[in-house]
Design a protein around this motif. Structure first.
Motif, PDB file in Angstrom:
ATOM      1  N   ILE A 109       0.831  -1.213   0.000  1.00 11.65           N
ATOM      2  CA  ILE A 109       0.000   0.000   0.000  1.00 11.65           C
ATOM      3  C   ILE A 109       0.863   1.260   0.000  1.00 11.65           C
ATOM      4  O   ILE A 109       0.678   2.162  -0.825  1.00 11.65           O
ATOM      5  CB  ILE A 109      -0.944   0.011   1.216  1.00 11.65           C
ATOM      6  N   TYR A 110       1.827   1.333   0.925  1.00 13.02           N
ATOM      7  CA  TYR A 110       2.673   2.521   1.026  1.00 13.02           C
ATOM      8  C   TYR A 110       3.506   2.707  -0.240  1.00 13.02           C
ATOM      9  O   TYR A 110       3.658   3.834  -0.731  1.00 13.02           O
ATOM     10  CB  TYR A 110       3.590   2.418   2.251  1.00 13.02           C
ATOM     11  N   CYS A 111       4.046   1.597  -0.742  1.00 14.29           N
ATOM     12  CA  CYS A 111       4.893   1.690  -1.931  1.00 14.29           C
ATOM     13  C   CYS A 111       4.068   2.078  -3.160  1.00 14.29           C
ATOM     14  O   CYS A 111       4.547   2.820  -4.022  1.00 14.29           O
ATOM     15  CB  CYS A 111       5.596   0.350  -2.162  1.00 14.29           C
ATOM     16  N   GLU A 112       2.826   1.612  -3.226  1.00 14.93           N
ATOM     17  CA  GLU A 112       1.957   1.952  -4.362  1.00 14.93           C
ATOM     18  C   GLU A 112       1.679   3.455  -4.374  1.00 14.93           C
ATOM     19  O   GLU A 112       1.772   4.109  -5.421  1.00 14.93           O
ATOM     20  CB  GLU A 112       0.645   1.171  -4.268  1.00 14.93           C
ATOM     21  N   PHE A 113       1.344   4.001  -3.210  1.00 17.29           N
ATOM     22  CA  PHE A 113       1.088   5.436  -3.117  1.00 17.29           C
ATOM     23  C   PHE A 113       2.311   6.241  -3.550  1.00 17.29           C
ATOM     24  O   PHE A 113       2.206   7.171  -4.360  1.00 17.29           O
ATOM     25  CB  PHE A 113       0.711   5.822  -1.679  1.00 17.29           C
ATOM     26  N   THR A 114       3.481   5.895  -3.000  1.00 19.54           N
ATOM     27  CA  THR A 114       4.694   6.657  -3.302  1.00 19.54           C
ATOM     28  C   THR A 114       5.101   6.488  -4.752  1.00 19.54           C
ATOM     29  O   THR A 114       5.517   7.454  -5.413  1.00 19.54           O
ATOM     30  CB  THR A 114       5.845   6.219  -2.368  1.00 19.54           C
ATOM     31  N   ASN A 115       4.965   5.264  -5.272  1.00 14.74           N
ATOM     32  CA  ASN A 115       5.311   5.014  -6.671  1.00 14.74           C
ATOM     33  C   ASN A 115       4.425   5.815  -7.611  1.00 14.74           C
ATOM     34  O   ASN A 115       4.895   6.400  -8.597  1.00 14.74           O
ATOM     35  CB  ASN A 115       5.170   3.516  -6.972  1.00 14.74           C
ATOM     36  N   LEU A 116       3.129   5.859  -7.325  1.00 13.43           N
ATOM     37  CA  LEU A 116       2.205   6.622  -8.158  1.00 13.43           C
ATOM     38  C   LEU A 116       2.498   8.117  -8.079  1.00 13.43           C
ATOM     39  O   LEU A 116       2.327   8.845  -9.062  1.00 13.43           O
ATOM     40  CB  LEU A 116       0.761   6.331  -7.741  1.00 13.43           C
ATOM     41  N   THR A 117       2.946   8.581  -6.914  1.00 15.41           N
ATOM     42  CA  THR A 117       3.325   9.994  -6.767  1.00 15.41           C
ATOM     43  C   THR A 117       4.541  10.317  -7.615  1.00 15.41           C
ATOM     44  O   THR A 117       4.579  11.343  -8.309  1.00 15.41           O
ATOM     45  CB  THR A 117       3.625  10.319  -5.287  1.00 15.41           C
ATOM     46  N   SER A 208      -1.339  13.887   1.555  1.00 10.26           N
ATOM     47  CA  SER A 208      -0.504  14.950   0.975  1.00 10.26           C
ATOM     48  C   SER A 208       0.070  14.503  -0.369  1.00 10.26           C
ATOM     49  O   SER A 208       0.224  15.317  -1.293  1.00 10.26           O
ATOM     50  CB  SER A 208       0.625  15.334   1.937  1.00 10.26           C
ATOM     51  N   GLN A 209       0.373  13.214  -0.487  1.00 12.70           N
ATOM     52  CA  GLN A 209       0.818  12.692  -1.773  1.00 12.70           C
ATOM     53  C   GLN A 209      -0.290  12.834  -2.816  1.00 12.70           C
ATOM     54  O   GLN A 209      -0.031  13.187  -3.980  1.00 12.70           O
ATOM     55  CB  GLN A 209       1.219  11.218  -1.636  1.00 12.70           C
ATOM     56  N   MET A 210      -1.521  12.543  -2.390  1.00 10.62           N
ATOM     57  CA  MET A 210      -2.658  12.687  -3.294  1.00 10.62           C
ATOM     58  C   MET A 210      -2.805  14.135  -3.758  1.00 10.62           C
ATOM     59  O   MET A 210      -3.088  14.392  -4.940  1.00 10.62           O
ATOM     60  CB  MET A 210      -3.942  12.250  -2.592  1.00 10.62           C
ATOM     61  N   ILE A 211      -2.605  15.077  -2.863  1.00 10.70           N
ATOM     62  CA  ILE A 211      -2.710  16.497  -3.227  1.00 10.70           C
ATOM     63  C   ILE A 211      -1.636  16.864  -4.242  1.00 10.70           C
ATOM     64  O   ILE A 211      -1.899  17.570  -5.229  1.00 10.70           O
ATOM     65  CB  ILE A 211      -2.596  17.373  -1.965  1.00 10.70           C
TER      66      ILE A 211
END
Length: 306
Positions: A109-117, A208-211
């Motif tokens: 989950i964490y890696c997916e968020f950061t990778n997509l960012t 914040s990554q989403m923003i």
């Protein structure tokens, strides 16, 4: 309240939510096994295609390779356990097994968020600053971003595991197909303020990554509308990223909100069970569809799937 368990080695959690009849058990097993093997196959195909083809050693494809590796981790954190539960009619998991599953699911989950960012940042530079793209996105910077993505995700989950592992438990019933951090924390006999604070901090970080991603895409869309070539580039390289991101975020947000505030009505329970596994099943499965079929170079090089 006094803990029911004096040692973590004595704890065996009971997983609820999987309701498979004896008659249909083998049908479900075969279907899920095929789904798992196909997920591994398509992600490995994309990874090998990117590794073996020198013309695909560009930032966008290297980030995609990292995303596919993460997809394999996500799928493998979920499928083997549920396949075991269906085949052997077993709905229990040891304390160590539970923490291990939490580790890999949340790493995913964490890696997916950061990778997509990071991928959003790459697309922002490519479309909004095309003349400076290769100066900004050097190979060294790309590998640094990939390394930071994985190391920071590891740090996030290690902190979470340490905070969860310190808790004594008064119950062993988990209302999910698999172990999740919040489901386990709710079983604790002691104050979990520290765990809640950790969850709030990293939820805020992911928001914040989403923003940042949304701001990137506001600028990307503005730049894309200026020319036909820009619109074509947006459709080919950014749309797949947006599809993956939207699907992942919606399922994660629903799962988090339902776990904390959802009711036990039959309809919401069924929907909650579906959404709780959707982000583990769908994103790794659709990598080929949203990327392989939309990125021309990937589509041309994936010979085994043509």
């Amino acid at each position: 309240m006094t803990s029911l368990f004096n040692s973590s080695q004595e704890i065996v959690f009971v997983l609820h939510g999987l309701n498979v009849t004896q008659t249909n058990r083998h049908i479900y097993f075969v279907f899920i096994l095929i789904l798992y093997l196909f997920t591994i196959f398509i992600n490995l195909t994309l990874i090998l295609t990117i590794v073996l083809e020198k013309m695909l050693h560009d930032p966008m494809y290297l980030f995609l390779g990292s995303l596919c590796i993460n997809g394999i981790i996500g799928a493998s954190s979920f499928y083997p356990k549920i396949l075991n539960d269906i085949l052997f009619d077993s709905h229990v998991i040891t304390y160590i097994g539970c923490l291990t599953q939490i580790f890999f699911i949340y790493l995913y989950i964490y890696c997916e968020f950061t990778n997509l960012t990071v991928m959003a940042y790459d697309r922002f530079v490519a479309i909004c600053k095309p003349l400076h793209y290769h100066c900004i996105m050097t190979i060294r910077k790309v590998w640094t971003l990939i390394l930071v993505t994985w190391l920071f995700s590891l740090l996030e989950i290690i902190i979470g595991i340490v905070l969860t592992a310190r808790l004594p438990f008064c119950s062993v019933d988990i209302d999910k197909f698999y172990c999740s951090a919040w489901a386990v924390v709710k079983l604790a006999c002691v104050d979990t303020t520290l765990n809640n604070l950790y969850g709030f901090i990293f939820t805020s970080y992911n928001l914040s990554q989403m923003i940042l991603i949304l701001l990137s895409y506001v600028n990307i869309i503005k730049a894309s509308l200026r020319s036909q070539a820009g619109r074509r580039k947006f459709m080919q390289t950014c749309l797949p990223h947006l599809i993956t991101l939207t699907n992942f975020v919606i399922s994660i947000v629903f799962d988090v909100m339902y776990a904390r505030y959802g009711s036990n009505t039959s309809l919401l329970l069924a929907l909650g069970n579906i959404m709780s596994v959707e982000f583990l099943v769908v994103p790794p499965l659709v990598n080929l569809i949203v990327y392989g079929m939309n990125l021309t170079q990937i589509n041309c090089k994936c010979i085994p799937l043509r």
